[in-house]
Design an enzyme around this catalytic site. Structure first.
Site, PDB file in Angstrom:
ATOM      1  N   ARG A 194      25.290   5.883 -30.117  1.00 27.50           N
ATOM      2  CA  ARG A 194      25.599   4.446 -30.067  1.00 27.50           C
ATOM      3  C   ARG A 194      26.868   4.246 -30.891  1.00 27.50           C
ATOM      4  NH1 ARG A 194      21.728  -0.726 -30.764  1.00 27.50           N
ATOM      5  NH2 ARG A 194      21.343  -0.011 -28.647  1.00 27.50           N
TER       6      ARG A 194
ATOM      7  N   HIS B 229      25.974   0.040 -21.450  1.00 29.16           N
ATOM      8  CA  HIS B 229      24.658   0.330 -22.038  1.00 29.16           C
ATOM      9  C   HIS B 229      23.742   0.848 -20.908  1.00 29.16           C
ATOM     10  CE1 HIS B 229      21.461   0.397 -24.778  1.00 29.16           C
ATOM     11  NE2 HIS B 229      21.271  -0.882 -25.039  1.00 29.16           N
TER      12      HIS B 229
ATOM     13  N   GLN C 211      19.808   0.843 -21.065  1.00 24.86           N
ATOM     14  CA  GLN C 211      19.221  -0.487 -20.938  1.00 24.86           C
ATOM     15  C   GLN C 211      19.062  -0.873 -19.472  1.00 24.86           C
ATOM     16  OE1 GLN C 211      18.152  -2.760 -23.424  1.00 24.86           O
ATOM     17  NE2 GLN C 211      17.260  -3.615 -21.590  1.00 24.86           N
TER      18      GLN C 211
ATOM     19  N   ASP D 217      22.148 -12.351 -22.602  1.00 28.72           N
ATOM     20  CA  ASP D 217      22.233 -11.504 -23.797  1.00 28.72           C
ATOM     21  C   ASP D 217      22.932 -12.337 -24.866  1.00 28.72           C
ATOM     22  OD1 ASP D 217      22.286  -9.340 -25.553  1.00 28.72           O
ATOM     23  OD2 ASP D 217      23.898  -8.270 -24.523  1.00 28.72           O
TER      24      ASP D 217
ATOM     25  N   CYS E 213      17.910  -8.094 -22.847  1.00 29.06           N
ATOM     26  CA  CYS E 213      17.776  -6.740 -23.408  1.00 29.06           C
ATOM     27  C   CYS E 213      17.241  -6.764 -24.830  1.00 29.06           C
ATOM     28  CB  CYS E 213      19.118  -6.026 -23.357  1.00 29.06           C
ATOM     29  SG  CYS E 213      20.391  -6.810 -24.368  1.00 29.06           S
TER      30      CYS E 213
ATOM     31  N   ARG F 199      12.092   0.619 -21.661  1.00 29.95           N
ATOM     32  CA  ARG F 199      13.119   1.482 -22.274  1.00 29.95           C
ATOM     33  C   ARG F 199      12.531   2.867 -22.549  1.00 29.95           C
ATOM     34  NH1 ARG F 199      17.651  -0.449 -24.870  1.00 29.95           N
ATOM     35  NH2 ARG F 199      18.028   1.788 -24.974  1.00 29.95           N
TER      36      ARG F 199
HETATM   37  N1   CP Z   1      18.284  -3.506 -26.257  1.00 30.01           N
HETATM   38  C1   CP Z   1      18.667  -2.671 -27.220  1.00 30.01           C
HETATM   39  O1   CP Z   1      19.458  -1.753 -27.024  1.00 30.01           O
HETATM   40  O2   CP Z   1      18.111  -2.941 -28.444  1.00 30.01           O
HETATM   41  P1   CP Z   1      18.459  -2.255 -29.815  1.00 30.01           P
HETATM   42  O3   CP Z   1      19.822  -2.733 -30.245  1.00 30.01           O
HETATM   43  O4   CP Z   1      17.385  -2.704 -30.748  1.00 30.01           O
HETATM   44  O5   CP Z   1      18.461  -0.761 -29.645  1.00 30.01           O
HETATM   45  N1  NVA Z   2      25.434  -6.854 -26.188  1.00 38.87           N
HETATM   46  C1  NVA Z   2      24.599  -6.493 -27.302  1.00 38.87           C
HETATM   47  C2  NVA Z   2      23.483  -5.631 -26.854  1.00 38.87           C
HETATM   48  C3  NVA Z   2      22.528  -5.222 -27.921  1.00 38.87           C
HETATM   49  C4  NVA Z   2      21.468  -4.291 -27.426  1.00 38.87           C
HETATM   50  C5  NVA Z   2      25.445  -5.798 -28.343  1.00 38.87           C
HETATM   51  O1  NVA Z   2      26.279  -4.974 -27.978  1.00 38.87           O
HETATM   52  O2  NVA Z   2      25.271  -6.077 -29.531  1.00 38.87           O
END
Ligand code: CP
Ligand code: NVA
Length: 300
Positions: free
Chosen positions: A101, A128, A131, A219, A259, A287
């Site tokens: 990430r 992502h 997701q 989101d 998400c 997930r």
């Molecule tokens: N939806 C998602 O990726 O959540 P987190 O940021 O908690 O991993």
């Molecule tokens: N768009 C959000 C998704 C979190 C899972 C972010 O990038 O923070």
């Protein structure tokens, strides 16, 4: 193979991953699953916080008989300037897969280029993919199909939106995005979706997007990395809230997805999030099942 973009998978591969995810969900307690990744380790690098992604990866590896290592980028030598290339090459000598990430999409692309083991994008500023597999699984569970569904995205044209656009193009879904001017999806992603046969519609009016939709998705207005723009974004997104009034324009059996994490009272109301059309908790649970199917595909 790597999973850096959802479009690294073909439509057929996505369907097979979802079939397998359904199977693994139905047989969660089958002891045979413990042999799928027995003796295998997954390094999970996090430059940003996570609840669902971290827990789903760690529990998935355990359920499949393997092991996940949580590696905060702050604690890795990466945080002191060791290069991505060296990190990718060294980790490849220890583990059988790397999930990352990252802030910059180029970081996960570079990991993918230099690692000798599969690399999974666990969220970047552009995509992502893990997701979106859970989202597709949830849509299929409700509608028993993906092709022909209308997905309305309300809010920021962000990483999750980008992957949804590509997935919609691949799976033959109709995709309409409603964002405030200046916050629409990435141009390159829209062009890529067009090339995949997608034809995403981008509008500024949330009602227009939601009209006749089967799936209404939103989101946060402020993604990780955008915090400095919180005030500006909160002002720009004010009318892009998924609330009961907006949802009335969707089909009567439409589902709502998010998400998570959600900012209740901003992009979504409590009423909708906790209401009968919300499949958000199933989506979150999925997930786990969908990432197991990904780990199996990439690491066996
Ligand atoms: N939806 C998602 O990726 O959540 P987190 O940021 O908690 O991993
Ligand atoms: N768009 C959000 C998704 C979190 C899972 C972010 O990038 O923070």
């Amino acid at each position: 193979m790597n999973l850096i973009s959802i479009a690294d998978l073909s439509a057929e591969e996505i369907s097979l991953v979802l079939d397998r995810a359904d199977e693994l969900k139905a047989r969660r307690n089958d002891p045979k699953s413990r042999s799928i990744l027995a003796g295998k380790s997954l390094a999970t690098i996090f430059e940003k916080p996570s609840t669902r992604t971290r827990v789903s990866l760690e529990v998935a590896m355990t359920d499949l008989g393997g092991h996940a290592l949580y590696l905060s980028s702050k604690d890795l030598q990466l945080g002191r300037g060791e290069t991505i290339v060296d990190t990718a090459r060294v980790l490849s000598r220890f583990v059988h897969g790397i999930a990352a990430r990252v802030y910059h999409h180029s970081t996960v692309e570079e990991l993918g280029r230099y690692a000798a083991v599969p690399v999974i994008n666990s969220l970047s500023d552009v995509e992502h993919p893990c997701q979106i597999l859970a989202d597709l699984m949830t849509m299929r569970e409700r509608f028993s199909r993906l092709e022909g569904l209308k997905v309305a995205w309300v809010g920021d044209g962000n990483n999750v939106c980008n992957s949804t656009i590509l997935a919609a193009a691949l799976m033959g879904m109709e995709m309409v995005v409603a964002s405030p001017p200046g916050y629409g999806p990435n141009r390159k992603i829209l062009d890529q979706a067009d090339r995949l046969g997608g034809g995403t519609v981008v509008v500024t009016d949330p009602v227009k997007a939601v009209r006749g939709a089967d799936v209404v998705e939103t989101d946060t207005w402020v993604s990780m990395g955008d915090e400095a723009e919180t005030a500006k974004r909160t002002a720009a997104f004010g009318r892009y809230q998924v609330n009961a009034g907006l949802l009335r324009h969707a089909k009567s059996d439409a589902i709502v997805l998010h998400c998570l994490p959600a900012h209740r009272g901003q992009e979504i109301t409590d009423e909708v999030m906790d209401g009968p059309q919300s499949l958000i908790l199933d989506q979150s649970e999925n997930r786990l099942h969908s990432v197991k199917a990904v780990l199996e595909k990439l690491m066996v």
